[in-house]
Design an enzyme around this catalytic site. Sequence first.
Site, PDB file in Angstrom:
ATOM      1  N   ASP A   1       3.169  -1.921  -4.512  1.00 39.56           N
ATOM      2  CA  ASP A   1       3.171  -1.581  -5.937  1.00 39.56           C
ATOM      3  C   ASP A   1       3.890  -0.253  -6.125  1.00 39.56           C
ATOM      4  O   ASP A   1       4.111   0.480  -5.170  1.00 39.56           O
ATOM      5  CB  ASP A   1       1.735  -1.481  -6.476  1.00 39.56           C
ATOM      6  CG  ASP A   1       0.790  -0.953  -5.432  1.00 39.56           C
ATOM      7  OD1 ASP A   1       1.066   0.129  -4.888  1.00 39.56           O
ATOM      8  OD2 ASP A   1      -0.218  -1.620  -5.148  1.00 39.56           O
TER       9      ASP A   1
ATOM     10  N   ASP B   1       3.735   3.220  -7.932  1.00 42.90           N
ATOM     11  CA  ASP B   1       2.887   4.155  -8.673  1.00 42.90           C
ATOM     12  C   ASP B   1       3.708   5.332  -9.177  1.00 42.90           C
ATOM     13  O   ASP B   1       4.673   5.752  -8.537  1.00 42.90           O
ATOM     14  CB  ASP B   1       1.761   4.675  -7.777  1.00 42.90           C
ATOM     15  CG  ASP B   1       0.787   3.574  -7.393  1.00 42.90           C
ATOM     16  OD1 ASP B   1       0.631   2.620  -8.180  1.00 42.90           O
ATOM     17  OD2 ASP B   1       0.198   3.659  -6.304  1.00 42.90           O
TER      18      ASP B   1
ATOM     19  N   ASP C   1      -3.558  12.435   0.707  1.00 46.80           N
ATOM     20  CA  ASP C   1      -4.161  12.376   2.033  1.00 46.80           C
ATOM     21  C   ASP C   1      -3.217  12.724   3.182  1.00 46.80           C
ATOM     22  O   ASP C   1      -3.462  13.666   3.926  1.00 46.80           O
ATOM     23  CB  ASP C   1      -4.868  11.022   2.263  1.00 46.80           C
ATOM     24  CG  ASP C   1      -4.028   9.813   1.887  1.00 46.80           C
ATOM     25  OD1 ASP C   1      -2.839   9.984   1.535  1.00 46.80           O
ATOM     26  OD2 ASP C   1      -4.547   8.685   1.955  1.00 46.80           O
TER      27      ASP C   1
HETATM   28  P1  ATP Z   1      -0.809   0.881   0.267  1.00 46.16           P
HETATM   29  O1  ATP Z   1      -0.585   0.597  -1.185  1.00 46.16           O
HETATM   30  O2  ATP Z   1       0.167   0.345   1.213  1.00 46.16           O
HETATM   31  O3  ATP Z   1      -2.221   0.632   0.654  1.00 46.16           O
HETATM   32  P2  ATP Z   1      -0.669   3.592  -0.610  1.00 46.16           P
HETATM   33  O4  ATP Z   1      -0.246   4.833   0.101  1.00 46.16           O
HETATM   34  O5  ATP Z   1       0.084   3.212  -1.829  1.00 46.16           O
HETATM   35  O6  ATP Z   1      -0.659   2.460   0.456  1.00 46.16           O
HETATM   36  P3  ATP Z   1      -2.963   3.639  -2.308  1.00 46.16           P
HETATM   37  O7  ATP Z   1      -4.384   3.397  -1.949  1.00 46.16           O
HETATM   38  O8  ATP Z   1      -2.269   2.669  -3.175  1.00 46.16           O
HETATM   39  O9  ATP Z   1      -2.186   3.761  -0.928  1.00 46.16           O
HETATM   40  O10 ATP Z   1      -2.890   5.101  -2.904  1.00 46.16           O
HETATM   41  C1  ATP Z   1      -1.734   5.617  -3.530  1.00 46.16           C
HETATM   42  C2  ATP Z   1      -1.555   7.089  -3.180  1.00 46.16           C
HETATM   43  O11 ATP Z   1      -2.676   7.852  -3.631  1.00 46.16           O
HETATM   44  C3  ATP Z   1      -1.460   7.361  -1.692  1.00 46.16           C
HETATM   45  O12 ATP Z   1      -0.144   7.202  -1.204  1.00 46.16           O
HETATM   46  C4  ATP Z   1      -1.952   8.801  -1.606  1.00 46.16           C
HETATM   47  O13 ATP Z   1      -0.927   9.690  -1.927  1.00 46.16           O
HETATM   48  C5  ATP Z   1      -3.008   8.858  -2.692  1.00 46.16           C
HETATM   49  N1  ATP Z   1      -4.352   8.557  -2.161  1.00 46.16           N
HETATM   50  C6  ATP Z   1      -4.958   7.348  -2.103  1.00 46.16           C
HETATM   51  N2  ATP Z   1      -6.164   7.424  -1.549  1.00 46.16           N
HETATM   52  C7  ATP Z   1      -6.352   8.715  -1.235  1.00 46.16           C
HETATM   53  C8  ATP Z   1      -7.424   9.451  -0.642  1.00 46.16           C
HETATM   54  N3  ATP Z   1      -8.538   8.828  -0.240  1.00 46.16           N
HETATM   55  N4  ATP Z   1      -7.277  10.794  -0.510  1.00 46.16           N
HETATM   56  C9  ATP Z   1      -6.158  11.414  -0.924  1.00 46.16           C
HETATM   57  N5  ATP Z   1      -5.129  10.780  -1.470  1.00 46.16           N
HETATM   58  C10 ATP Z   1      -5.192   9.444  -1.624  1.00 46.16           C
HETATM   59 MG    MG Z   2      -0.207   1.678  -3.120  1.00 47.66          MG
END
Ligand code: ATP
Ligand code: MG
Length: 446
Positions: free
Chosen positions: A60, A62, A136
């Site tokens: 996705d 963001d 994170d």
């Molecule tokens: P994927 O979508 O492949 O699971 P992602 O990195 O996009 O990976 P998401 O859970 O969609 O993960 O979160 C989007 C963003 O928000 C992350 O890339 C990170 O920057 C931030 N984020 C998400 N969860 C956390 C957390 N627990 N602590 C700090 N930042 C976070």
């Molecule tokens: Mg994501």
Amino acid sequence: MEEAAKLTPSFYDAQAYGIKLEQLDERALEVLETLNDAGFEAYLVGGCVRDLLLGLMPKDFDIATNARPEQVKGLFRNCRLIGRRFRLAHIYFYRDVIEVATFRAQAQEEVVSNRYGNVLEDNHYGTIEEDVIRRDFTINALYYDARAQKIIDYLGAMEDIKAGRIALIGQAQQRYTEDPVRMLRAARFAAKLSMALEGEAERAIREKRELLKAVPSARLFDEVQKLFLGGYGLRCFESLQRYDLFAVLFPDTQTSFAHPNVDFARYSQQMVETALRNTDERIANGQSVTVAFLLAAILWPIYQLQYQGLLKERGSWHSAMYEAIDLVLIAASERVAIPMRFKTMIRDIWALQARLQLLFERYAQQGRRFKKSMLNDEKMINVLQHRRFRAAYDFLLVRQSAGEPVEAWAEFWQRVQEDSQAVALIAQAAALQDTRRPYQRHRRRR
Ligand code: ATP
Ligand code: MG
């Protein structure tokens, strides 16, 4: 805050790193443009930038912006504000959602945390510099400026991407304490991206893994879905084993891997691995998957132990079975909350195993070969028309691959399904099933 002020960004030409405008989601670009035109800063951020740099298809797109949620809402007709702990704008395009988050600061003094130090509330808007450091991992903290077609890197994340290194932003122990789920995320990204945890990120897990026990079980269920239904579930399982995190999610299953009966121990692990491999393949083939099937496999060996134990006490296999099912599901839900509809599915899949066996045995005298006359048996009809018949049969095959001696009945049920009348019965029931998508990403936030 002072720390944030020291950050200086590096800019990279996105094209030179293989990110072309055409690869980007049109709707996300549209949202960025609308925000930019209204005078706001807005960037693609997080997983999508990371994945594009690694040549992966983002799940996705963001967006992060300095516009406040209400300001975002004012710019889009198809926008809804969601979230209590942190307000987010969701912009809807038919079935898709683009999520827009206002830059936010990691709250400091005002932080509301529980006795484990988990952050419970952080509704503090901030600057991009603050937004960077509350994320994170460094690799998740890259921003893409669509106007300039530049990648903005405040933390040396581009080097970490190149080196295949998953490093926490800030002090590892502290970041895991704030949110223990970051440990599971670390294990998942290591698997998904074929990267390694940077030394501190790995060492701190040893100190902090117990904190995961205090994470709400509903959130752990969400993480379990992300771990196992992302198309790389088997690798996630291996990664969880490597960092000793699977035990926090499924303690009884982990114990069964070390069962004194080594054959049983090996078989228990085989169940998990086979079901995960199966799920990964189905996802790769565009077939539907459900977390219930996986949970059924993860918990099946301990269910069997439980059932055998109760059978001796109860005498009746039927009551032993249902009692064992309930006990196992209740125990598992203490860590990973299994929603009711999935519990029902697991119960069905397990209970059908007994019915598949009984019917097979009933027809054993007839050479176990399928005969048309068997389709006059009401019990047979009921099983074939059960909405979980397919799942139950697939589950039987997983048991077989994991080493259970069930070849003969798997073959019997395969024969049954070669009959056109049986196929019609199964299809009829399947048509009545709900056609909801099996897994939709939860947008619940920390
Ligand atoms: P994927 O979508 O492949 O699971 P992602 O990195 O996009 O990976 P998401 O859970 O969609 O993960 O979160 C989007 C963003 O928000 C992350 O890339 C990170 O920057 C931030 N984020 C998400 N969860 C956390 C957390 N627990 N602590 C700090 N930042 C976070
Ligand atoms: Mg994501």
